[in-house]
Design a protein around this motif. Structure first.
Motif, PDB file in Angstrom:
ATOM      1  N   ASN A 148    -115.330  48.014 -86.644  1.00 26.09           N
ATOM      2  CA  ASN A 148    -115.993  46.770 -86.226  1.00 26.09           C
ATOM      3  C   ASN A 148    -115.979  46.594 -84.716  1.00 26.09           C
ATOM      4  OD1 ASN A 148    -116.524  45.807 -88.907  1.00 26.09           O
ATOM      5  ND2 ASN A 148    -114.317  45.511 -89.083  1.00 26.09           N
ATOM      6  N   PHE A 149    -115.988  47.685 -84.011  1.00 27.95           N
ATOM      7  CA  PHE A 149    -115.921  47.574 -82.553  1.00 27.95           C
ATOM      8  C   PHE A 149    -117.151  46.835 -82.042  1.00 27.95           C
ATOM      9  CE2 PHE A 149    -115.290  48.721 -78.189  1.00 27.95           C
ATOM     10  CZ  PHE A 149    -113.909  48.777 -78.115  1.00 27.95           C
ATOM     11  N   PRO A 150    -116.962  45.809 -81.172  1.00 24.17           N
ATOM     12  CA  PRO A 150    -118.119  45.004 -80.743  1.00 24.17           C
ATOM     13  C   PRO A 150    -119.165  45.838 -80.011  1.00 24.17           C
ATOM     14  CG  PRO A 150    -116.193  44.505 -79.413  1.00 24.17           C
ATOM     15  CD  PRO A 150    -115.722  45.351 -80.547  1.00 24.17           C
ATOM     16  N   TYR A 161    -119.830  45.401 -72.491  1.00 25.37           N
ATOM     17  CA  TYR A 161    -119.300  46.480 -71.661  1.00 25.37           C
ATOM     18  C   TYR A 161    -120.361  47.562 -71.498  1.00 25.37           C
ATOM     19  CZ  TYR A 161    -118.490  47.839 -76.441  1.00 25.37           C
ATOM     20  OH  TYR A 161    -118.676  48.083 -77.766  1.00 25.37           O
ATOM     21  N   ILE A 217    -112.960  53.879 -73.113  1.00 22.29           N
ATOM     22  CA  ILE A 217    -112.337  53.360 -74.338  1.00 22.29           C
ATOM     23  C   ILE A 217    -112.138  54.495 -75.343  1.00 22.29           C
ATOM     24  CG2 ILE A 217    -112.814  51.921 -76.385  1.00 22.29           C
ATOM     25  CD1 ILE A 217    -114.134  49.903 -74.372  1.00 22.29           C
ATOM     26  N   GLN A 221    -109.258  56.535 -74.346  1.00 20.83           N
ATOM     27  CA  GLN A 221    -108.008  55.806 -74.638  1.00 20.83           C
ATOM     28  C   GLN A 221    -107.635  55.970 -76.120  1.00 20.83           C
ATOM     29  OE1 GLN A 221    -108.204  51.542 -73.926  1.00 20.83           O
ATOM     30  NE2 GLN A 221    -106.368  51.199 -75.141  1.00 20.83           N
ATOM     31  N   GLU A 249    -104.357  57.824 -77.565  1.00 23.76           N
ATOM     32  CA  GLU A 249    -103.392  57.111 -78.423  1.00 23.76           C
ATOM     33  C   GLU A 249    -103.178  57.825 -79.756  1.00 23.76           C
ATOM     34  OE1 GLU A 249    -104.271  52.618 -76.750  1.00 23.76           O
ATOM     35  OE2 GLU A 249    -105.004  53.200 -78.712  1.00 23.76           O
ATOM     36  N   VAL A 280    -111.788  42.684 -93.396  1.00 24.40           N
ATOM     37  CA  VAL A 280    -112.485  43.674 -92.556  1.00 24.40           C
ATOM     38  C   VAL A 280    -111.544  44.606 -91.803  1.00 24.40           C
ATOM     39  CG1 VAL A 280    -114.476  42.153 -92.242  1.00 24.40           C
ATOM     40  CG2 VAL A 280    -112.702  42.200 -90.493  1.00 24.40           C
ATOM     41  N   GLU A 337    -110.062  44.912 -88.859  1.00 25.88           N
ATOM     42  CA  GLU A 337    -109.841  44.541 -87.456  1.00 25.88           C
ATOM     43  C   GLU A 337    -111.130  44.008 -86.856  1.00 25.88           C
ATOM     44  OE1 GLU A 337    -108.541  48.239 -85.674  1.00 25.88           O
ATOM     45  OE2 GLU A 337    -110.617  48.835 -85.358  1.00 25.88           O
ATOM     46  N   LEU A 338    -110.989  43.166 -85.853  1.00 26.05           N
ATOM     47  CA  LEU A 338    -112.164  42.521 -85.270  1.00 26.05           C
ATOM     48  C   LEU A 338    -111.812  41.960 -83.892  1.00 26.05           C
ATOM     49  CD1 LEU A 338    -114.944  42.207 -86.618  1.00 26.05           C
ATOM     50  CD2 LEU A 338    -114.269  39.942 -87.359  1.00 26.05           C
ATOM     51  N   ASN A 339    -112.832  41.888 -83.010  1.00 30.26           N
ATOM     52  CA  ASN A 339    -112.603  41.262 -81.712  1.00 30.26           C
ATOM     53  C   ASN A 339    -112.740  39.732 -81.837  1.00 30.26           C
ATOM     54  OD1 ASN A 339    -115.385  41.432 -82.150  1.00 30.26           O
ATOM     55  ND2 ASN A 339    -115.795  41.186 -79.979  1.00 30.26           N
ATOM     56  N   LYS A 352    -104.853  44.962 -79.862  1.00 24.90           N
ATOM     57  CA  LYS A 352    -104.891  46.143 -79.014  1.00 24.90           C
ATOM     58  C   LYS A 352    -105.965  45.894 -77.967  1.00 24.90           C
ATOM     59  CE  LYS A 352    -104.074  50.349 -80.772  1.00 24.90           C
ATOM     60  NZ  LYS A 352    -103.153  51.022 -79.857  1.00 24.90           N
ATOM     61  N   ARG A 353    -105.674  46.265 -76.742  1.00 23.87           N
ATOM     62  CA  ARG A 353    -106.640  45.978 -75.676  1.00 23.87           C
ATOM     63  C   ARG A 353    -107.411  47.244 -75.296  1.00 23.87           C
ATOM     64  NH1 ARG A 353    -107.720  42.301 -71.750  1.00 23.87           N
ATOM     65  NH2 ARG A 353    -106.155  40.771 -72.322  1.00 23.87           N
ATOM     66  N   ILE A 392    -111.777  44.098 -73.861  1.00 26.03           N
ATOM     67  CA  ILE A 392    -111.899  43.719 -75.276  1.00 26.03           C
ATOM     68  C   ILE A 392    -110.542  43.741 -75.967  1.00 26.03           C
ATOM     69  CG2 ILE A 392    -112.877  44.485 -77.500  1.00 26.03           C
ATOM     70  CD1 ILE A 392    -115.138  45.668 -75.559  1.00 26.03           C
ATOM     71  N   ILE A 444    -108.886  43.681 -79.727  1.00 26.23           N
ATOM     72  CA  ILE A 444    -109.199  43.839 -81.152  1.00 26.23           C
ATOM     73  C   ILE A 444    -107.964  43.387 -81.940  1.00 26.23           C
ATOM     74  CG2 ILE A 444    -109.769  45.495 -82.968  1.00 26.23           C
ATOM     75  CD1 ILE A 444    -112.024  45.633 -81.160  1.00 26.23           C
TER      76      ILE A 444
END
Lengths: 394, 86
Positions: A111-113, A117, A125, A128, A132, B22, B24-26, B57-58, B62, B64
């Motif tokens: 669900n990454f927006p 950006y 990202i 990153q 991780e 869901v 995870e979500l922002n 988590k950053r 953003i 999340i």
């Protein structure tokens, strides 16, 4: 009425997305690809690789890459290396680097927006996330031309030089770029081009015999025994060969021929079924491409198709196309979009290869744009669009 | 925070339901689903995070959010949601 019977054993084996375990006549190229990326199984953090696969439509570029991806991922898993093979069709994302990268990130975070950006930040990202998760990625950019066309040298440079700005950090992303010919990257500047052109695998067009072998392989997977004759395969191979050795065309033709056989309740797929199928298929434009268009892109295209159906000319001016589109909008009871929007739609349709545009510089009042439908019969296209639009409406 | 204070907010419960559905979500994504603004969502997420029920988590600008599945409180809430929503 007789109970339903079918010549198919498993028709999914003829699906465009199916990747067979063996790729007839591509084993040498598969071995070469494995060789290029063998470091991933030994020292994945120490290096990355960039490979280009070139070849005409239907020469097995995508299948080769996906077979390789599945094989190397399996091997890496055995060795407990966190390796992902990710296949992105850049054209599906309209050649946008941002959308292509967003697809990659969303594999790790679904669900990454999508807003807020830049593509460059998204690349950061992604790195990153990979750091991780201690993951390595082989990222295949299929239909790479569309990304080059839309984003140009800067994007390619950013992608391919990604690792150089991460000095002393583990290496994470290798690339496979799939494109029809190297012509597309000629427009890139020298530095971007030089990062790409080191390893090139070119796939030649299949011969008729090679197509016969490929089709026989699929027949054994998809059809019940003795339902597809040698003559049927041979005719299909012949037609695929005449379509520039396009194996995908042959496989789709075989599937359609099977459907005609089922519809007529036949025990076998006859050459006549293949002929019927051939008259209803157009290989160069994929139906999925047409279906994925937005509503007004479809309506605009329908206007163009209708114009050509009614006029025996090869070109339609943008003004005429706009008029035809306005009529279609009235029919579908929607408000027509502006001239500027139509320009954008035309660019999308042209990128997809559905239409071709030419700018004429003659005349004192400036330049006019002319649109043509180079490969699809207008009648077929109209029928297809109406089908899709009616389905969407219901 | 007392249990009665914690559970007194409809929005906090909705956030927990959304995240358990869901994954995870922002913040904007959660706010959109809740039908409230960014600030209100952020405020409730902070409460949930202070209680250790969610974590974030950053990624650049953003954040999340997801449920903190290591927390016994989260496990209890997930069980409750499962029983209640079944």
């Amino acid at each position: 009425m007789s109970p339903y019977r079918s010549v198919f054993k498993d028709e999914t084996k003829l699906d465009i997305n199916y990747v067979p375990y063996t790729l007839p006549h591509r084993d040498r190229e598969l071995r070469l690809l494995m060789e290029f990326f063998s470091f991933l199984l030994r020292v994945p953090e120490k290096m990355t690789q960039r490979v280009m696969i070139t070849g005409d439509v239907g020469t097995g570029k995508t299948a080769l890459s996906q077979r390789f991806g599945a094989d190397i991922t399996r091997e890496a898993n055995k060795r407990e290396i966190n390796l992902r093979y990710i296949h992105v069709n850049c054209r599906e994302y309209r050649g946008s680097l941002f959308l292509s990268l967003h697809h990659v990130v969303s594999i790790f975070h679904p669900n990454f927006p999508r807003r807020g950006y830049s593509a460059e930040e998204l690349l950061g990202i992604l790195m990153q996330i990979l750091d991780e998760q201690k993951a390595h990625v082989v990222l295949t950019l299929d239909e790479f031309e569309s990304l080059v066309e839309r984003e140009g040298s800067e994007a390619v440079y950013k992608l391919t030089r990604l690792q150089e700005i991460r000095l002393n950090k583990p290496q994470r992303i290798s690339f496979i770029c799939i494109l029809r010919s190297l012509k597309a990257i000629e427009q890139l500047d020298a530095s971007a081009r030089s990062t790409l052109q080191s390893n090139i695998i070119h796939l030649d067009r299949y011969s008729k015999q090679q197509l016969t072998d490929i089709l026989n392989n699929r027949v054994s997977l998809a059809f019940k025994p003795l339902t597809v004759s040698e003559d049927t395969v041979s005719l299909t191979a012949e037609l695929a060969f005449s379509e520039n050795g396009n194996a995908r065309f042959g496989i789709e033709l075989l599937w359609r021929a099977g459907k005609y056989a089922d519809a007529e309740d036949l025990d076998t797929v006859t050459p006549e079924c293949v002929r019927k199928a051939a008259s209803s298929i157009y290989a160069v434009i994929r139906k999925s491409d047409v279906a994925s268009l937005r509503l007004h892109e479809k309506l605009f295209l329908l206007g163009i198709a209708r114009f050509f159906k009614q006029h025996e000319t090869a070109y339609v001016s943008l003004a005429e196309a706009e008029q035809a589109y306005a009529v279609v909008c009235e029919e579908f009871d929607v408000q027509p979009h502006s001239h500027t929007q139509l320009w954008k739609y035309l660019r999308t349709l042209s990128t997809l290869g559905v239409v071709k545009t030419e700018v004429s510089a003659t005349g004192s009042r400036g330049r006019s744009t002319f649109v043509s439908l180079p490969r699809i019969p207008a009648y077929e296209l109209e029928k297809e669009l109406i089908n899709i639009l009616q389905k969407e409406k219901s | 925070m007392n249990i009665e204070d914690f559970f007194s907010s409809r929005l906090r419960m909705k956030i927990l339901k959304i995240l358990s559905e869901v994954g995870e979500l922002n913040i904007s994504g959660i706010a959109r689903r809740l039908g409230v603004n960014y600030g209100t969502t952020n405020k409730h997420l902070k409460v949930l995070e202070n209680e250790g029920v969610v974590k974030h988590k950053r990624f650049g600008r953003i954040r999340i959010y997801r449920l903190n599945t290591h927390s016994p409180k989260t496990k209890a809430i997930q069980d409750l949601l499962e029983v209640w929503e079944r």
